[in-house]
Design a protein around this motif. Sequence first.
Motif, PDB file in Angstrom:
ATOM      1  N   GLY A 297       0.554  -1.177   0.097  1.00  0.00           N
ATOM      2  CA  GLY A 297      -0.064   0.073   0.108  1.00  0.00           C
ATOM      3  C   GLY A 297       0.776   1.403   0.132  1.00  0.00           C
ATOM      4  N   PHE A 298       2.020   1.227   0.335  1.00  0.00           N
ATOM      5  CA  PHE A 298       2.907   2.616   0.360  1.00  0.00           C
ATOM      6  C   PHE A 298       4.332   2.373  -0.361  1.00  0.00           C
ATOM      7  N   ILE A 299       4.660   3.353  -0.943  1.00  0.00           N
ATOM      8  CA  ILE A 299       6.149   3.345  -1.325  1.00  0.00           C
ATOM      9  C   ILE A 299       6.865   4.374  -0.490  1.00  0.00           C
ATOM     10  N   PHE A 300       8.028   4.114   0.026  1.00  0.00           N
ATOM     11  CA  PHE A 300       8.728   4.915   0.845  1.00  0.00           C
ATOM     12  C   PHE A 300      10.217   5.396   0.376  1.00  0.00           C
ATOM     13  N   GLN A 301      10.509   6.566   0.516  1.00  0.00           N
ATOM     14  CA  GLN A 301      11.630   7.216  -0.068  1.00  0.00           C
ATOM     15  C   GLN A 301      12.369   7.392   1.046  1.00  0.00           C
ATOM     16  N   ILE A 302      13.635   7.109   1.146  1.00  0.00           N
ATOM     17  CA  ILE A 302      14.672   7.232   2.047  1.00  0.00           C
ATOM     18  C   ILE A 302      15.900   7.852   1.603  1.00  0.00           C
ATOM     19  N   ASN A 303      16.200   9.065   2.260  1.00  0.00           N
ATOM     20  CA  ASN A 303      17.406   9.888   1.681  1.00  0.00           C
ATOM     21  C   ASN A 303      18.791   9.101   2.273  1.00  0.00           C
ATOM     22  N   THR A 304      19.699   8.678   1.467  1.00  0.00           N
ATOM     23  CA  THR A 304      20.803   7.894   1.883  1.00  0.00           C
ATOM     24  C   THR A 304      21.873   8.621   2.537  1.00  0.00           C
ATOM     25  N   SER A 305      21.706   9.920   2.668  1.00  0.00           N
ATOM     26  CA  SER A 305      22.504  10.908   3.368  1.00  0.00           C
ATOM     27  C   SER A 305      21.978  10.974   4.842  1.00  0.00           C
TER      28      SER A 305
END
Length: 351
Positions: A297-305
């Motif tokens: 149900g969800f797409i997560f975006q993680i900043n790799t810094s």
Amino acid sequence: MKKIILFLFLVFQITSSNSQGLNHEWHLGYWPFNYNKGRAQFTLTSDTFYTEFRKMPYQGTQATISDSAGNFLMSSNGIFIADATNDTMLNGGGLNPSTYTSQWPDGLILNNANVFLPWPEEVSKYALIHHSAQFYGLYYHVNDVFLSTIDMNLNNGLGEIISKNNLVIHDTINQGIAACKHANGKDWWIVLEKDSTKELLVYLFTKNGLTFNSKQQLNMPILFANVDQHLFSQDGKKFGMHIYTYGSTIQNYAIVCDFDRCTGIFSNPNQVLLDKGYLWGDAFSASGKYFYTCSSGFIFQINTSTFTVDTVAVYDGFLSAGLPASFMNLYLAANGKIYITRAVVCSILGL
């Protein structure tokens, strides 16, 4: 939050691996031999989808590879290898001998279970590194990883398998193979998950074959029966995966760490807890700045810094052919976009 654009397509299931050679062509479709299937072709700026009649179906396991000019060479669904004409390559049948393989004659259903690689320091040779699974009373895991060798100079340039199902790894591991080019520009790093541990197994693929390099324990939950799309960023400097833990509730963690392409050493592992459902797919953005993972149900975006998290897409309940068009596996294509699969639909996440 990074701006995204979502498009919905009615297409066949996509599976691929974006660490293998040039990522310019994917095959689509899980229907048996007598049905039309699909194909996706990518340039650095575009994508094209079309239908075709093709012998090879896919259930989840797929590898394709193109040459340095982007010309399609071969594909595999874990059962056999097909050449550029989509017919069985010479000596290309009978991959992954096991009881599990015999249960899935139209293609294995395992994530990232095979990968084509150019053979180091060889012009015409390629390798397929591949595995099946075994059931041991509680769940399926992998015991054996095989290597098959293809010589593209044979059969008038269509290729022939000259060595098949050579056992190169015997261990208890989770499904999935990640590959990254060595900093020397010739060799390849191969990474597997050691089941029921916190360890990653690192192998080196050189002109002499596949050899064990190291076993590295990261600060992360135990990899018990883990199913994910562990993979490298395009530049090979980052490695990402997800892990779920069992208990009264299932907890999901995205794991992102640094990788040294010279030494094969992981460092700086970071855990990000994500609590909105069971995680399925993983992918890096083309730049490596973001790591994406998704539940249904969800797409997560993680900043790799900074390791901050944004929820960048939410499933809206849309049905296709009566089935939920929710999120599953994620794949980065040559055009810099991430393609997100479900049974009969695919979304495109523009980065």
